[in-house]
Design a protein around this motif. Sequence first.
Motif, PDB file in Angstrom:
ATOM      1  N   GLU A  42       0.812  -1.216   0.000  1.00  0.00           N
ATOM      2  CA  GLU A  42       0.000   0.000   0.000  1.00  0.00           C
ATOM      3  C   GLU A  42       0.849   1.271   0.000  1.00  0.00           C
ATOM      4  OE1 GLU A  42      -3.646   0.494  -0.095  1.00  0.00           O
ATOM      5  OE2 GLU A  42      -3.181  -1.411  -1.063  1.00  0.00           O
ATOM      6  N   CYS A  45       0.783   3.212  -3.203  1.00  0.00           N
ATOM      7  CA  CYS A  45      -0.390   4.020  -3.557  1.00  0.00           C
ATOM      8  C   CYS A  45      -0.049   5.497  -3.754  1.00  0.00           C
ATOM      9  CB  CYS A  45      -1.496   3.852  -2.520  1.00  0.00           C
ATOM     10  SG  CYS A  45      -2.271   2.224  -2.624  1.00  0.00           S
ATOM     11  N   CYS A  62      -3.177  -5.299  -7.231  1.00  0.00           N
ATOM     12  CA  CYS A  62      -4.073  -5.682  -6.131  1.00  0.00           C
ATOM     13  C   CYS A  62      -4.937  -6.881  -6.523  1.00  0.00           C
ATOM     14  CB  CYS A  62      -4.930  -4.488  -5.714  1.00  0.00           C
ATOM     15  SG  CYS A  62      -5.873  -4.790  -4.210  1.00  0.00           S
ATOM     16  N   GLY A  79     -11.788  -5.147  -2.619  1.00  0.00           N
ATOM     17  CA  GLY A  79     -10.472  -4.688  -2.189  1.00  0.00           C
ATOM     18  C   GLY A  79      -9.719  -4.022  -3.340  1.00  0.00           C
ATOM     19  N   ALA A  82     -11.223  -0.653  -4.047  1.00  0.00           N
ATOM     20  CA  ALA A  82     -10.750   0.331  -3.061  1.00  0.00           C
ATOM     21  C   ALA A  82      -9.383   0.868  -3.472  1.00  0.00           C
ATOM     22  CB  ALA A  82     -10.679  -0.297  -1.668  1.00  0.00           C
ATOM     23  N   THR A  83      -8.509  -0.023  -3.929  1.00  0.00           N
ATOM     24  CA  THR A  83      -7.181   0.410  -4.384  1.00  0.00           C
ATOM     25  C   THR A  83      -7.298   1.284  -5.624  1.00  0.00           C
ATOM     26  OG1 THR A  83      -6.109  -1.516  -3.409  1.00  0.00           O
ATOM     27  CG2 THR A  83      -4.932  -0.411  -5.197  1.00  0.00           C
ATOM     28  N   ASN A 108      -9.786   2.489   1.425  1.00  0.00           N
ATOM     29  CA  ASN A 108      -9.605   1.200   2.092  1.00  0.00           C
ATOM     30  C   ASN A 108     -10.307   1.150   3.442  1.00  0.00           C
ATOM     31  OD1 ASN A 108      -7.771  -0.774   0.557  1.00  0.00           O
ATOM     32  ND2 ASN A 108      -6.818   1.211   0.240  1.00  0.00           N
ATOM     33  N   THR A 109     -10.295   2.254   4.169  1.00  0.00           N
ATOM     34  CA  THR A 109     -10.970   2.289   5.473  1.00  0.00           C
ATOM     35  C   THR A 109     -12.477   2.139   5.323  1.00  0.00           C
ATOM     36  OG1 THR A 109      -9.233   3.665   6.443  1.00  0.00           O
ATOM     37  CG2 THR A 109     -11.370   3.690   7.545  1.00  0.00           C
ATOM     38  N   VAL A 112     -12.731  -2.004   2.988  1.00  0.00           N
ATOM     39  CA  VAL A 112     -12.123  -3.260   3.436  1.00  0.00           C
ATOM     40  C   VAL A 112     -12.723  -3.807   4.738  1.00  0.00           C
ATOM     41  CG1 VAL A 112      -9.947  -4.343   4.171  1.00  0.00           C
ATOM     42  CG2 VAL A 112     -10.009  -2.890   2.129  1.00  0.00           C
ATOM     43  N   VAL A 134      -8.119  -1.075  10.248  1.00  0.00           N
ATOM     44  CA  VAL A 134      -7.773  -0.884   8.837  1.00  0.00           C
ATOM     45  C   VAL A 134      -7.272   0.543   8.615  1.00  0.00           C
ATOM     46  CG1 VAL A 134      -8.669  -0.824   6.473  1.00  0.00           C
ATOM     47  CG2 VAL A 134      -9.283  -2.718   8.000  1.00  0.00           C
ATOM     48  N   GLU A 138      -3.584   1.230   7.215  1.00  0.00           N
ATOM     49  CA  GLU A 138      -3.496   1.969   5.953  1.00  0.00           C
ATOM     50  C   GLU A 138      -2.744   3.287   6.151  1.00  0.00           C
ATOM     51  OE1 GLU A 138      -4.050   1.842   1.977  1.00  0.00           O
ATOM     52  OE2 GLU A 138      -4.493   0.236   3.371  1.00  0.00           O
TER      53      GLU A 138
END
Length: 161
Positions: A42, A45, A62, A79, A82-83, A108-109, A112, A134, A138
Motif C-alpha cells: 500500500e 499508492c 491488487c 479490495g 478500493a485500491t 480502504n478504510t 475493506v 484498517v 493503511e
Amino acid sequence: MKKQRTLFITKAALIAALYVTLTFLSASMNLALGPVQLRLSEALCILPVFTSAAIPGLFIGCVLGNLLSRAIVLDVIFGSLATLLGAVGTYLLRKRPLLSLIPPIAANTLIVPFVIYFAYGDRTLPLGLLLLSVFLGETLSAGGLGVFLKKSLSPHRERLK
C-alpha cells in the motif's frame, strides 16, 4: 506514440509486479489479510503522484495479489476497487502533497472492513474496531511508508512521468 504506450504499459506492469511482491511479503508475516493489516504494498499508492501508469498498475497488482493469496472473490473485487479508487484520488490530488495521501487511506478504510466483517464473516473485532484497525494499518503503510517513498522518488520526478 507507440513508444509512449509501450513505456506506459511497462511502468504499469512493473508497479503491478512490485505490488504483488510486497503483498506476498506482507502475507508471509500474516499482515496481508484479516482484521489487522499492514500491507507494505500500500506504500505504492503514492505512485500516481508521479505517473498515471500507477493507476492500472496498482489495480492489476491488487487484483493479482488478492487472487494469488487466500482472498475470496468479494475481497478480490471490492479490495481491488478500493485500491483503484485510492489511486485515482491520489492522481487527482497529485499537486497537493498532503491531500494526495488521503484517498487510499479513506477508500480502504471505508471498504475493506466491511468485506472482512460481512464477506469473510470475521467477527474477531467489532466493526468499529475493525474500521479503526484498517485505518491505522493503511495510515502506516500508505501514509507513513508512502511519504517515505515519495520523498525518496521526488528527486527523480521527471524520469518517472
